[in-house]
Design an enzyme around this catalytic site. Structure first.
Site, PDB file in Angstrom:
ATOM      1  N   SER A   1       0.813  -1.221   0.000  1.00 56.68           N
ATOM      2  CA  SER A   1       0.000   0.000   0.000  1.00 56.68           C
ATOM      3  C   SER A   1       0.844   1.268   0.000  1.00 56.68           C
ATOM      4  CB  SER A   1      -0.964  -0.036   1.185  1.00 56.68           C
ATOM      5  OG  SER A   1      -1.859   1.045   1.127  1.00 56.68           O
ATOM      6  N   HIS A   2       0.723   2.050   1.052  1.00 52.45           N
ATOM      7  CA  HIS A   2       1.374   3.358   1.119  1.00 52.45           C
ATOM      8  C   HIS A   2       2.757   3.269   1.757  1.00 52.45           C
ATOM      9  CE1 HIS A   2      -0.948   2.345   4.606  1.00 52.45           C
ATOM     10  NE2 HIS A   2      -0.061   3.005   5.325  1.00 52.45           N
TER      11      HIS A   2
ATOM     12  N   ASP B   1      -2.250   6.688  -3.359  1.00 53.06           N
ATOM     13  CA  ASP B   1      -1.111   6.051  -2.682  1.00 53.06           C
ATOM     14  C   ASP B   1      -0.488   4.948  -3.538  1.00 53.06           C
ATOM     15  OD1 ASP B   1      -3.111   4.133  -2.407  1.00 53.06           O
ATOM     16  OD2 ASP B   1      -2.332   3.425  -0.494  1.00 53.06           O
TER      17      ASP B   1
ATOM     18  N   ASP C   1      -0.807   1.744  -3.964  1.00 53.15           N
ATOM     19  CA  ASP C   1      -1.678   0.834  -4.722  1.00 53.15           C
ATOM     20  C   ASP C   1      -2.971   1.514  -5.167  1.00 53.15           C
ATOM     21  OD1 ASP C   1      -2.503   0.977  -2.077  1.00 53.15           O
ATOM     22  OD2 ASP C   1      -3.311  -1.056  -2.056  1.00 53.15           O
TER      23      ASP C   1
ATOM     24  N   ASP D   1      -5.513   2.913  -3.785  1.00 53.89           N
ATOM     25  CA  ASP D   1      -6.836   2.828  -3.163  1.00 53.89           C
ATOM     26  C   ASP D   1      -7.114   4.039  -2.268  1.00 53.89           C
ATOM     27  OD1 ASP D   1      -4.989   2.020  -1.262  1.00 53.89           O
ATOM     28  OD2 ASP D   1      -6.126   0.251  -0.604  1.00 53.89           O
ATOM     29  N   ARG D   2      -6.074   4.711  -1.796  1.00 48.46           N
ATOM     30  CA  ARG D   2      -6.290   5.901  -0.976  1.00 48.46           C
ATOM     31  C   ARG D   2      -6.382   7.144  -1.845  1.00 48.46           C
ATOM     32  NH1 ARG D   2      -2.774   5.659   4.577  1.00 48.46           N
ATOM     33  NH2 ARG D   2      -3.569   3.649   5.256  1.00 48.46           N
TER      34      ARG D   2
ATOM     35  N   LYS E   1     -11.443   0.309  -1.226  1.00 47.37           N
ATOM     36  CA  LYS E   1     -11.469   1.752  -1.380  1.00 47.37           C
ATOM     37  C   LYS E   1     -10.856   2.091  -2.728  1.00 47.37           C
ATOM     38  CE  LYS E   1      -7.557   1.918   1.769  1.00 47.37           C
ATOM     39  NZ  LYS E   1      -7.537   1.386   3.128  1.00 47.37           N
TER      40      LYS E   1
HETATM   41  C1  G1P Z   1      -4.135   1.849   8.258  1.00 42.70           C
HETATM   42  C2  G1P Z   1      -5.334   2.760   8.411  1.00 42.70           C
HETATM   43  C3  G1P Z   1      -6.605   1.994   8.118  1.00 42.70           C
HETATM   44  C4  G1P Z   1      -6.523   1.353   6.735  1.00 42.70           C
HETATM   45  C5  G1P Z   1      -5.249   0.543   6.615  1.00 42.70           C
HETATM   46  C6  G1P Z   1      -5.050   0.046   5.199  1.00 42.70           C
HETATM   47  O1  G1P Z   1      -4.214   0.783   9.170  1.00 42.70           O
HETATM   48  O2  G1P Z   1      -5.390   3.313   9.698  1.00 42.70           O
HETATM   49  O3  G1P Z   1      -7.702   2.863   8.195  1.00 42.70           O
HETATM   50  O4  G1P Z   1      -7.630   0.535   6.498  1.00 42.70           O
HETATM   51  O5  G1P Z   1      -4.120   1.336   6.952  1.00 42.70           O
HETATM   52  O6  G1P Z   1      -4.975   1.086   4.272  1.00 42.70           O
HETATM   53  P1  G1P Z   1      -3.431   0.771  10.586  1.00 42.70           P
HETATM   54  O7  G1P Z   1      -1.974   0.990  10.259  1.00 42.70           O
HETATM   55  O8  G1P Z   1      -3.967   1.941  11.355  1.00 42.70           O
HETATM   56  O9  G1P Z   1      -3.757  -0.544  11.189  1.00 42.70           O
HETATM   57 ZN    ZN Z   2      -3.274   1.603  -0.252  1.00 43.97          ZN
END
Ligand code: G1P
Ligand code: ZN
Length: 551
Positions: A121-122, A285, A287, A289-290, A384
């Site tokens: 992801s990010h 981000d 991938d 999705d954000r 998302k």
């Molecule tokens: C974080 C975000 C959460 C999101 C997840 C995946 O998770 O807070 O809302 O769904 O990334 O993108 P966390 O690191 O808080 O467990």
């Molecule tokens: Zn992501």
């Protein structure tokens, strides 16, 4: 063996923790590079899906990732294992690329049995960065906890995996090839996702908006969102070339942190605040999705974004019938709750993580959902969707004639402003974080009615959730301290980090008075930050007197 299928032993010492977190298994690249590490996880997953050692004949698997370092290696490993399992079809994104929302779209439109997304992801990428893997089921959404924990259990007991000898499979040209029992099809990564989005939004209205000279800057952060945003915004909707910046997915995201918030996307924020800046800014981000949305000289809080989309959804073709309900993760601000109550529709509060929206979406109880962490989406997919959110905003701007800032200020006027911030304390030694949380939990029963740091706590708990559709129970999802005026402090540990623990502290205060809507955010929330410190003793446990990131 038939078609070169072979069993390979796994190391006799089991791998360390392969327990998936908030969204899949995420570790350093170097952890994934251990011989057999990825194979161990995938063998456990396939065993759980098809039965130990059983064939996946009759099934279709979608496969792709965000293009980060190790993506191409992992794709080849997965292809060898999927062919050995006898999948009928494997649909691979060209170049190994598929954004997370695109995997969801391909699974649903191609009626696949599920999909594997290679992404952290990010989180940063590159040889010293992070890698990850997650599985989505036939509804296109993240695997439920029941599956991920069964897979985890199995990762600990298996001692071999099923694979086959294949020369490297070409994934850069569109087209099909037959390998063993399996047809491997290299697909256009954008087509299915674009088709879904085309059905939802008024593309003519958005085209006319750009034709009138509306200026958007979309920062893809050198990540997988680039090709998607380019194809739709520049290719189809007439936004000028160069609207999408940092659009080529790079294996290390240009050394940057592909997480769209005002801290990591500071360059974008600066553009929007510059004289003669664009009318709207957006970012996605790693991938894709954000999403983050900005107006000219104006930052939109994700919780407000969800509330604005919900309030105006009936103006967008795909939601013209209205919303069945909305959902937000527990730490997300209550802005959308206020909109839902004005619309007379239910608002669900779920634990953090997109997987908790899946059952509500499948059951038709919810149309829009979102999280404070820059995630927004709807029943169009089961993930998302960054580009979806940007198109939604463009559609609203186009048909209301209001700017991004005017739309948010309209929300505040109608419902008051939920003044909101998240404070992150990163890379805390695990033991310190665990002690902090366990002492905090132990203190909960005595907190109600107490005045601490000048704030009187009405009630406090550790959030637990019973899924209204399948009755499954998730406990210990975050500590809530709630004041009589509904102000909240939420504390929880991240489930997505790969280095030590991250403590997240979420602060929310409702401000009905428009004259106070523009007070500096952190100043308005300082009493709640002081309460968090007094109750959780963050400095005592971690030695930190400031968060690393405030969003
Ligand atoms: C974080 C975000 C959460 C999101 C997840 C995946 O998770 O807070 O809302 O769904 O990334 O993108 P966390 O690191 O808080 O467990
Ligand atoms: Zn992501």
């Amino acid at each position: 063996m038939e078609n070169g299928v072979k069993l390979t032993d796994l190391p006799s010492q089991p791998f360390g923790d392969q327990q998936p977190g908030t969204s899949g298994l995420r570790k350093k690249v170097t952890v994934f590079q251990q011989p057999g590490y990825l194979e161990n996880f995938v063998q456990a997953l396939f065993d759980q899906l098809h039965g130990p050692g059983q064939s996946a004949a009759g099934q279709t698997l979608v496969l792709g990732g965000d293009g980060r370092y190790y993506n191409r290696v992992a794709i080849q490993t997965l292809l060898r294992m999927a062919v050995a399992r006898g999948y009928d079809r494997v649909l691979v994104g060209q170049g190994g690329i598929l954004s997370t929302p695109a995997v969801s779209a391909v699974i649903r439109r191609q009626r696949a049995s599920g999909g594997i997304i290679l992404s952290a992801s990010h989180n940063p990428g590159g040889p010293a960065g992070d890698f990850g893997i997650k599985y989505n089921g036939a509804n296109g959404g993240p695997a439920p906890e029941s599956l991920t924990s069964a897979v985890y259990q199995r990762t600990r007991s298996i001692d071999h995996y099923l694979s086959c000898d294949l020369p490297a499979v070409g994934i850069d040209q569109l087209g099909s090839q037959t390998l063993g029992q399996t047809v491997v099809e290299v697909i256009d990564p954008v087509a299915d996702h674009a088709a879904v989005l085309r059905e939802l939004f008024d593309f003519d209205a958005i085209r006319a908006l750009f034709a009138r000279g509306f200026r958007l800057r979309y920062d893809a952060m050198w990540a997988v969102g680039g090709p998607y945003a380019r194809a739709l915004l520049e290719g189809e909707l007439g936004a000028p070339a160069g609207t999408v910046v940092h659009a080529t997915p790079l294996e290390d995201f240009g050394g940057l942190h592909p997480d769209p918030n005002p801290v990591n996307a500071a360059e974008l924020v600066a553009c929007l605040f510059a004289a003669d800046g664009p009318d709207m800014g957006a970012a996605s981000d790693g991938d894709a999705d954000r999403n983050m949305v900005l107006g000219r000289g104006f930052v939109v809080a994700p919780s407000d974004s969800l509330a604005v989309l919900a309030a105006h959804a009936h103006l967008v073709p795909g939601y013209r019938q209205g919303l069945a309900g909305v959902a937000r993760s527990m730490p997300t601000s209550t802005a959308v709750d206020r909109v839902a109550s004005a619309l007379g529709i239910p608002c669900h509060e779920t634990p953090t993580g997109w997987k908790f929206f899946g059952n509500l979406l499948d059951a038709g109880q919810v149309t829009l959902c979102g999280e404070e962490s820059y995630g927004t989406g709807s029943n169009h997919l089961r993930e998302k969707d960054g580009l979806w959110a940007v198109l939604f905003w463009l559609n609203l701007v186009a048909v209301t004639g209001e700017s991004v800032e005017q739309l948010v200020r309209g929300l505040w006027r109608a419902h008051g402003r939920c003044v909101y911030s998240r404070h992150d304390y990163e890379a805390i030694p695990l033991a310190q974080a665990e002690r902090l949380i366990s002492e905090l939990r132990a203190s909960l029963p005595a907190l109600a009615g107490q005045t601490i740091a000048g704030q009187t706590i009405a009630w406090a708990d550790d959030f637990a959730y019973t899924d209204p559709v399948d009755g499954s129970r998730s406990e210990r999802q975050g500590v809530r301290l709630v004041l009589a005026d509904s102000s909240r402090v939420v504390l929880r540990l991240s489930g997505t980090g790969t280095e030590g623990a991250t403590l997240r502290v979420y602060l929310e205060r409702h401000e009905p008075d428009p004259a106070r809507h523009d007070l500096p955010l952190q100043q308005a929330l300082a009493p709640l930050a002081a309460l968090a410190e007094a109750v959780a003793r963050i400095c005592h446990h971690t030695g930190r007197d400031q968060p690393d990131v405030m969003t």
